[in-house]
Design an enzyme around this catalytic site. Structure first.
Site, PDB file in Angstrom:
ATOM      1  CB  SER A 108      -0.945   0.007   1.201  1.00  0.00           C
ATOM      2  OG  SER A 108      -0.219  -0.147   2.403  1.00  0.00           O
ATOM      3  CG  HIS A 150      -3.615  -1.298  -2.231  1.00  0.00           C
ATOM      4  ND1 HIS A 150      -4.093  -0.006  -2.334  1.00  0.00           N
ATOM      5  CD2 HIS A 150      -3.453  -1.540  -0.912  1.00  0.00           C
ATOM      6  CE1 HIS A 150      -4.186   0.511  -1.126  1.00  0.00           C
ATOM      7  NE2 HIS A 150      -3.810  -0.395  -0.235  1.00  0.00           N
ATOM      8  CE  LYS A 190      -7.290  -0.731   0.202  1.00  0.00           C
ATOM      9  NZ  LYS A 190      -7.491   0.485   0.964  1.00  0.00           N
TER      10      LYS A 190
HETATM   11  N1  PMP Z   1      -5.052  -4.116   3.570  1.00  0.00           N
HETATM   12  C1  PMP Z   1      -4.373  -3.138   2.950  1.00  0.00           C
HETATM   13  C2  PMP Z   1      -3.085  -3.476   2.266  1.00  0.00           C
HETATM   14  C3  PMP Z   1      -4.880  -1.833   2.947  1.00  0.00           C
HETATM   15  O1  PMP Z   1      -4.206  -0.845   2.351  1.00  0.00           O
HETATM   16  C4  PMP Z   1      -6.122  -1.572   3.600  1.00  0.00           C
HETATM   17  C5  PMP Z   1      -6.802  -0.218   3.580  1.00  0.00           C
HETATM   18  N2  PMP Z   1      -6.205   0.878   3.769  1.00  0.00           N
HETATM   19  C6  PMP Z   1      -6.757  -2.613   4.258  1.00  0.00           C
HETATM   20  C7  PMP Z   1      -6.201  -3.880   4.214  1.00  0.00           C
HETATM   21  C8  PMP Z   1      -8.026  -2.387   5.009  1.00  0.00           C
HETATM   22  O2  PMP Z   1      -9.122  -2.351   4.150  1.00  0.00           O
HETATM   23  P1  PMP Z   1     -10.441  -1.539   4.535  1.00  0.00           P
HETATM   24  O3  PMP Z   1     -10.135  -0.092   4.302  1.00  0.00           O
HETATM   25  O4  PMP Z   1     -11.473  -2.085   3.651  1.00  0.00           O
HETATM   26  O5  PMP Z   1     -10.735  -1.800   5.984  1.00  0.00           O
END
Ligand code: PMP
Length: 422
Positions: free
Chosen positions: A207, A235, A266
């Protein structure tokens, strides 16, 4: 009780302050936020009056009049949160089933649209079974918390999401340097005979750097030493791979991953998380994972996700548009001498270095009408602060040219690129 140097501080310094109770901690934290505000570096929770998209109508700090900015802060990579067919599916869900599901899944809150979504997301990855969570965060944290205990070990790439770290609080945990296979092998070797379950956890697409994990090699190593592999491809889904099946498709690793996790928030334009694994693991989670078992299921608005998953196959042109934009922005930044690292996805970082410089870059960009996110420790290491951008299929050339021009302008003041470094 040592005073914190606000110049060098990050949010983490206020997590658990030695000798201060919660009110003393919170008031010190407020002072830090005021310090950021005075410098124009408090760019959090900016209110948008318009929908999430490549431009947003923002209420900026210290400015009464909302302004339109070009936005690179949304993970809605394909723009599906605004797609007419997805919106229609959400409306249909609400008309058919109302606004809520009324109960947790085991005791009356499991509806046909939940079952359809479990089936659909599992099939998308050519698997049989999946379980839904109300966020991607919980999909990771709850699954790991349920599966791993004191006699087990989680072996994590240091760049995995905070939700993975939270899931490992009740088990043993070892971190390896990002994408460092030698370091991973060393830990696996040492752990081989000492723990009951050995779970390696990596992201498909990271991320903060937007780079990929070499899933084929990681799977081979993990299984060689008797471990299981869990991949969070939050992602990657919809973005990476010939048909948008993410990092798992890039490395043709469909049969090599023991647990796939991800999010609907996403590229799928909604909210919620999923876990895909062999039926016995999924059934175990359905009745043992507390955050699933004791929490009300998602609203009928998730019927939008059913359509969004179809659109990944039905309208591949969104992925093509996204990749045109990714390549245009990435090449433009590289040509101008900026360090965008090894990104291979819609996450594009511009490496800046120290935290104050990243905050100032974020402020200057915002002043030029470009909304990005400065990212710093603990999300990345201390001297690796950066501006992170998320590209969307719905950005236009004009938007991206504005971004490139703004970076060239701020570079003259902040000396970020290799051209300007003195
Ligand atoms: N895994 C990763 C790699 C993320 O970047 C994120 C979100 N920022 C999440 C999990 C969590 O997902 P959510 O926003 O749907 O709770």
């Amino acid at each position: 009780m040592n005073a914190i140097d606000f110049e060098k501080a990050s949010f983490q310094d206020f997590e658990n302050m030695e000798g201060r109770d919660i009110y003393a901690t919170a008031s010190e934290f407020l002072k830090y936020l005021d310090f950021l505000k005075v410098r124009g570096h408090f760019n959090y929770r900016i209110e948008s009056l318009s929908h999430c998209g490549p431009e947003m109508h923002l209420v900026l700090p210290g400015n009464d009049q909302p302004t339109w900015s070009v936005c690179l802060v949304s993970n809605d990579y394909l723009g599906f949160s605004q797609h007419p067919k997805v919106k229609q599916a959400v409306i249909m869900g609400t008309e058919l089933f109302g606004t809520g599901s009324g109960a947790s899944p085991a005791i009356g809150g499991h509806f046909v649209y939940h079952q359809q979504l479990e089936n659909k997301i599992a099939k998308f990855y050519m698997k049989k079974e999946a379980i839904l969570y109300t966020t991607g965060y919980t999909a990771n944290s709850a699954t790991l918390q349920c599966l791993l205990h004191k006699q087990d070990i989680a072996i994590v790439d240091m760049a995995v999401h905070a939700s993975v770290y939270e899931g490992c609080l009740n088990t043993n945990r070892k971190k390896f340097l990002h994408n460092d296979l030698k370091a991973l092998e060393q830990i696996l070797q040492n752990a081989q005979h000492n723990y009951r379950t050995k779970m390696v956890i990596v992201d498909g697409v990271y991320s903060q750097d937007g780079d990929l994990a070499p899933l084929d090699k990681i799977a081979e190593l993990t299984h060689h030493y008797g471990g299981y592999l869990m991949v969070d491809d939050a992602h990657g889904i919809g973005v990476v791979g010939q048909t948008g099946r993410g990092g798992i498709e890039m490395y043709d690793a469909f049969d090599k991953i023991d647990i796939i996790t991800g999010t609907f928030s996403k590229a799928l334009g909604n909210i919620g998380g999923y876990v895909i694994a062999d039926p016995e693991i999924i059934t175990y989670l359905k009745y043992q994972s507390k955050q699933h078992l004791f929490s009300t299921t998602a609203t009928p608005a998730i019927m939008g996700i059913l359509k969004a998953i179809d659109l990944i196959d039905e309208e591949p042109e969104w992925r093509a548009k996204l990749w045109n934009n990714i390549n245009y922005l990435k090449n433009g930044l590289r040509d101008a001498g900026f360090d965008v690292g090894a990104t291979a996805s819609a996450v594009i970082p511009v490496k800046v270095g120290e935290i104050p410089k990243a905050l100032e870059a974020g402020r200057l960009l915002l002043e030029s009408g470009i909304y990005t996110n400065p990212i710093m420790y603990p999300a990345v290491s201390k001297k690796d602060a950066r501006i992170r951008m998320n590209v969307m299929a719905t950005h236009t050339r004009d938007h991206l040219d504005k971004v490139l021009n703004a970076f060239e302008d701020i570079d003259k003041r902040l000396h970020i690129s290799s051209r300007q470094v003195n």
